[in-house]
Design an enzyme around this catalytic site. Sequence first.
Site, short mmCIF file in Angstrom:
data_model
loop_
_atom_site.label_atom_id
_atom_site.label_comp_id
_atom_site.label_asym_id
_atom_site.label_seq_id
_atom_site.Cartn_x
_atom_site.Cartn_y
_atom_site.Cartn_z
N GLY A 81 0.82 -1.21 0.00
CA GLY A 81 0.00 0.00 0.00
C GLY A 81 0.85 1.26 0.00
CB ALA B 222 -6.79 -1.56 6.62
CG HIS C 100 -1.68 9.83 5.40
ND1 HIS C 100 -2.53 9.55 6.45
CD2 HIS C 100 -1.09 8.68 5.08
CE1 HIS C 100 -2.45 8.28 6.74
NE2 HIS C 100 -1.59 7.71 5.92
CE LYS D 105 -8.05 0.92 9.56
NZ LYS D 105 -6.61 0.68 9.67
CE1 TYR E 28 -10.44 1.89 6.74
CE2 TYR E 28 -11.22 4.01 7.58
CZ TYR E 28 -10.18 3.17 7.22
OH TYR E 28 -8.88 3.62 7.34
CG LEU F 241 1.46 0.37 7.90
CD1 LEU F 241 2.41 1.05 6.93
CD2 LEU F 241 0.98 1.37 8.93
CD GLU G 99 -13.58 8.16 7.32
OE1 GLU G 99 -14.73 7.76 7.51
OE2 GLU G 99 -13.30 9.15 6.62
P1 NDP Z 1 -3.68 0.98 1.13
O1 NDP Z 1 -5.07 0.61 0.77
O2 NDP Z 1 -2.82 1.66 0.11
O3 NDP Z 1 -2.91 -0.35 1.61
C1 NDP Z 1 -3.52 -1.30 2.43
C2 NDP Z 1 -2.78 -2.62 2.29
O4 NDP Z 1 -3.41 -3.60 3.13
C3 NDP Z 1 -2.77 -3.21 0.89
O5 NDP Z 1 -1.44 -3.42 0.50
C4 NDP Z 1 -3.51 -4.54 1.04
O6 NDP Z 1 -2.98 -5.58 0.27
C5 NDP Z 1 -3.30 -4.86 2.50
N1 NDP Z 1 -4.31 -5.82 2.98
C6 NDP Z 1 -5.65 -5.75 2.83
N2 NDP Z 1 -6.23 -6.82 3.38
C7 NDP Z 1 -5.25 -7.60 3.89
C8 NDP Z 1 -5.22 -8.84 4.58
N3 NDP Z 1 -6.33 -9.54 4.85
N4 NDP Z 1 -4.02 -9.35 4.97
C9 NDP Z 1 -2.88 -8.70 4.69
N5 NDP Z 1 -2.83 -7.52 4.03
C10 NDP Z 1 -4.01 -6.98 3.63
O7 NDP Z 1 -3.73 1.87 2.45
P2 NDP Z 1 -2.79 3.08 2.93
O8 NDP Z 1 -1.38 2.72 2.72
O9 NDP Z 1 -3.32 4.35 2.41
O10 NDP Z 1 -3.11 3.11 4.49
C11 NDP Z 1 -2.38 2.34 5.43
C12 NDP Z 1 -3.22 2.10 6.67
O11 NDP Z 1 -3.53 3.35 7.27
C13 NDP Z 1 -4.55 1.40 6.43
O12 NDP Z 1 -4.79 0.58 7.55
C14 NDP Z 1 -5.55 2.55 6.38
O13 NDP Z 1 -6.84 2.10 6.74
C15 NDP Z 1 -4.94 3.48 7.41
N6 NDP Z 1 -5.23 4.88 7.23
C16 NDP Z 1 -4.96 5.48 6.03
C17 NDP Z 1 -5.19 6.82 5.86
C18 NDP Z 1 -4.85 7.49 4.57
O14 NDP Z 1 -5.26 8.65 4.38
N7 NDP Z 1 -4.08 6.87 3.67
C19 NDP Z 1 -5.76 7.65 6.94
C20 NDP Z 1 -5.90 6.93 8.19
C21 NDP Z 1 -5.66 5.60 8.30
P3 NDP Z 1 -3.19 -5.74 -1.32
O15 NDP Z 1 -2.11 -4.91 -1.91
O16 NDP Z 1 -3.03 -7.19 -1.49
O17 NDP Z 1 -4.57 -5.25 -1.64
P1 GDP Z 2 -11.95 8.91 2.99
O1 GDP Z 2 -11.95 10.21 3.71
O2 GDP Z 2 -11.05 7.89 3.60
O3 GDP Z 2 -13.29 8.35 2.74
O4 GDP Z 2 -11.22 9.22 1.59
P2 GDP Z 2 -11.81 9.42 0.11
O5 GDP Z 2 -10.72 10.06 -0.68
O6 GDP Z 2 -12.36 8.14 -0.43
O7 GDP Z 2 -13.03 10.43 0.28
C1 GDP Z 2 -12.86 11.73 0.80
C2 GDP Z 2 -14.16 12.51 0.63
O8 GDP Z 2 -14.38 12.77 -0.75
C3 GDP Z 2 -15.41 11.77 1.12
O9 GDP Z 2 -16.18 12.67 1.87
C4 GDP Z 2 -16.15 11.40 -0.15
O10 GDP Z 2 -17.58 11.36 -0.02
C5 GDP Z 2 -15.75 12.56 -1.05
N1 GDP Z 2 -15.88 12.26 -2.49
C6 GDP Z 2 -16.57 13.00 -3.39
N2 GDP Z 2 -16.49 12.45 -4.59
C7 GDP Z 2 -15.75 11.32 -4.47
C8 GDP Z 2 -15.32 10.33 -5.40
O11 GDP Z 2 -15.62 10.37 -6.58
N3 GDP Z 2 -14.54 9.32 -4.92
C9 GDP Z 2 -14.17 9.26 -3.59
N4 GDP Z 2 -13.39 8.25 -3.19
N5 GDP Z 2 -14.59 10.18 -2.69
C10 GDP Z 2 -15.36 11.20 -3.12
#
Ligand code: NDP
Ligand code: GDP
Length: 341
Positions: A12, A83, A180, A154, A150, A81, A128
């Site tokens: 991720g 999810a 982020h 969490k 979700y 990380l 969230e």
């Molecule tokens: P991503 O969706 O980019 O990465 C999540 C990773 O989790 C993927 O690589 C996925 O694998 C892996 N995964 C999903 N299910 C499983 C499982 N059953 N077993 C093992 N691995 C699994 O997320 P981010 O890097 O953006 O975020 C990292 C973490 O931070 C997440 O937990 C997210 O919920 C949390 N978070 C993120 C925020 C953000 O803005 N980015 C904000 C706050 C929290 P695969 O590649 O195989 O799909």
């Molecule tokens: P989140 O904050 O983890 O749900 O991150 P997202 O990037 O998926 O969404 C951020 C906000 O953008 C949420 O309030 C969504 O409802 C809004 N949003 C509006 N249009 C879109 C869209 O086309 N795709 C996504 N993913 N979010 C959208």
Amino acid sequence: MAKTALITGIRGQDGAYLAQLLLDKGYNVVGADRRSGGANYWRLKELGIYKDIKLEYMDLLELTNIIRSIEKIKPDEIYNLAAQSFVPTSFEQPMLTSEINAIGVLRLLEGIRQVNPSTKFYQASTSELFGRAHEIPQKETTPFHPRSPYGAAKLFGHWITVNYRESYRMFACSGILFNHESPLRGMEFITRKLAYAVASIHFGLQDKVVVGNLEAKRDWGFAKEYVEGMWKMLQLKEPDDFVLATGQTHSVREFIEAAFRVVGVHLVWEGSAMNTVGRCKKTGKTRVVVSPDFYRPAEVDLLLGSPLKAKEKLGWKPRVGFEQLVDMMVEADLKRLKKEI
Ligand code: NDP
Ligand code: GDP
């Protein structure tokens, strides 16, 4: 001796940046990777670190697998990380989301407790949790009110981390991270969806982008800085929970306007709510269309975090601002697309 870190969710966005940071610090980095068809390591490759990471097949759904992996790798630090990280999917697959985002955290903590309770643990909590926010800005003491499966899953992950810390004196920290983003963000999230769409529209590969709620506000920061905060938490003397945020909030509408500005397109808006369209001021062409398809059953209207505690106790502070982040993301997709066409 070099420390060993085990990162779940290595494929991720955050997994890739954290792996890069820890390699730079001299860690042995092991990536926990679930075996999935068409596994794609593009982020690790783009950062040039794919060959420096050991991969271990480990799925958060399987406790025996987790226990064996911890026994084998003997990590000093585990960063969870992994999810099901996309809110709309959690409404479609609430059980699977909970298995991974809630019970998955418990499986890891239980694995650590059974194998080596002195292993340090980081849990990826999220803004969230605040959902329908009870105060502005949100901080570590703000009550939680999640608005999606979700967020609810969490929430369990967050509290079970606190609970294992308090019950078994484990070094477990929870980072309550606000949104982020980066050029490595998944395409389904609004920021990257827009960066890519703006670049595609610029090269004439698509006409417009279809989005949902324009009024939702988020506190958007730069992912590479946030992973530094994760590491800092695990270097503390005592484990604790921290909000990481920029302290600024912007609407989806503002993000769209800023993204189009990067390619010199100024938008004018017509209509309201689900009938809104955004047109190019110069050509009159429709570039943004709002559709109910991208609305959620329950929305998180406003997120704005206070990074004060992180500043004071971790010495962490964000440097990349909103405009710079948008610019970086659109420029990265312009560059990628230019290479392809
Ligand atoms: P991503 O969706 O980019 O990465 C999540 C990773 O989790 C993927 O690589 C996925 O694998 C892996 N995964 C999903 N299910 C499983 C499982 N059953 N077993 C093992 N691995 C699994 O997320 P981010 O890097 O953006 O975020 C990292 C973490 O931070 C997440 O937990 C997210 O919920 C949390 N978070 C993120 C925020 C953000 O803005 N980015 C904000 C706050 C929290 P695969 O590649 O195989 O799909
Ligand atoms: P989140 O904050 O983890 O749900 O991150 P997202 O990037 O998926 O969404 C951020 C906000 O953008 C949420 O309030 C969504 O409802 C809004 N949003 C509006 N249009 C879109 C869209 O086309 N795709 C996504 N993913 N979010 C959208």
